[in-house]
Design a protein around this motif. Structure first.
Motif, short mmCIF file in Angstrom:
data_model
loop_
_atom_site.label_atom_id
_atom_site.label_comp_id
_atom_site.label_asym_id
_atom_site.label_seq_id
_atom_site.Cartn_x
_atom_site.Cartn_y
_atom_site.Cartn_z
N UNK A 25 0.84 -1.18 0.00
CA UNK A 25 0.00 0.00 0.00
C UNK A 25 0.88 1.24 0.00
N UNK A 26 0.39 2.28 -0.64
CA UNK A 26 1.14 3.52 -0.66
C UNK A 26 0.83 4.33 0.59
N UNK A 27 1.84 4.96 1.17
CA UNK A 27 1.57 5.80 2.34
C UNK A 27 0.73 7.00 1.93
N UNK A 28 -0.08 7.48 2.85
CA UNK A 28 -0.96 8.61 2.59
C UNK A 28 -0.11 9.83 2.27
N UNK A 62 -1.64 4.52 -15.02
CA UNK A 62 -1.36 3.26 -15.72
C UNK A 62 -1.40 2.08 -14.76
N UNK A 63 -0.97 2.29 -13.54
CA UNK A 63 -1.03 1.23 -12.54
C UNK A 63 -2.47 0.81 -12.29
N UNK A 64 -3.36 1.78 -12.17
CA UNK A 64 -4.78 1.48 -11.98
C UNK A 64 -5.38 0.85 -13.23
N UNK A 91 -2.67 -0.06 -4.09
CA UNK A 91 -2.69 1.34 -3.67
C UNK A 91 -3.82 1.58 -2.68
N UNK A 92 -3.83 2.75 -2.09
CA UNK A 92 -4.86 3.11 -1.12
C UNK A 92 -6.24 3.06 -1.75
N UNK A 93 -7.23 2.68 -0.94
CA UNK A 93 -8.59 2.46 -1.44
C UNK A 93 -9.20 3.69 -2.09
#
Length: 194
Positions: free
Chosen positions: A1-4, A13-15, A42-44
């Protein structure tokens, strides 16, 4: 997960890649915001931060993949006079046979709300859904000027028939049918060799 608060390079592109994987694996029903962000790692809330809502995201995905699929078309007119006409046309049609493009077409059919969003996702211009047909017609006209396609041939109609045949075979036989490419080649040969 990516930090906030940490910027993720290439997050679009990742999404998109994550959504495409889900679409291929689970079909349109599996495409939820949470499933996409989970697949992307990634974060929700990231998808909604970048796109507003799921339909806007899916429309942007559709436009992105449609553009990528037509990038190779720019090279076709430069092929006039080289190789064989049928081989050159088949090289252009091959990317249309990819499973992910068929899955995207299924997505548009499963979520009619996407159609109204495609124009927004594309921005100023209109999404060029007929780009393949137009480029093939232009290529055939160039070959006609070189004498490799008979004078009087309706190149626009042949281009429409070739793209239409590819779509028909994809929709009725699927992208993994063992004779798909051979069937399309036979159509191309029937239309282009006399």
């Amino acid at each position: 997960m990516s930090p906030r608060g940490v910027t993720i390079p290439e997050v679009r592109q990742q999404l998109f890649d994550a959504a495409e994987q889900i679409l291929l694996r689970e079909g349109p029903a599996g495409l939820t915001s949470r499933a996409i962000t989970r697949e992307a790692g990634v974060a929700a809330g990231l998808l909604h931060n970048h796109f507003g809502d799921l339909d806007s995201f899916l429309a942007a995905l559709f436009v992105d993949r449609a553009r990528a699929a037509t990038l190779h078309l720019r090279e076709l007119p430069d092929q006039a006079g080289s190789g064989t006409v049928v081989d050159n046309v088949m090289t252009t049609i091959e990317p249309l046979l990819a499973g992910h493009l068929l899955a995207l077409a299924g997505l548009a059919l499963a979520r009619p709300s996407l159609v109204s969003r495609l124009g927004e996702a594309h921005g100023e211009g209109a999404l060029e859904l007929d780009a393949n047909e137009r480029v093939i017609a232009d290529y055939l006209a160039a070959e006609q000027r070189l004498g490799r396609v008979p004078a009087g041939t309706d190149t626009a109609s042949i281009a429409l028939a070739l793209v239409g045949a590819a779509h028909q075979l994809l929709l009725t036989r699927g992208p993994h049918a063992p004779d798909l490419r051979e069937r399309i080649r036979r159509v191309a040969e029937a239309l282009l060799t006399r």
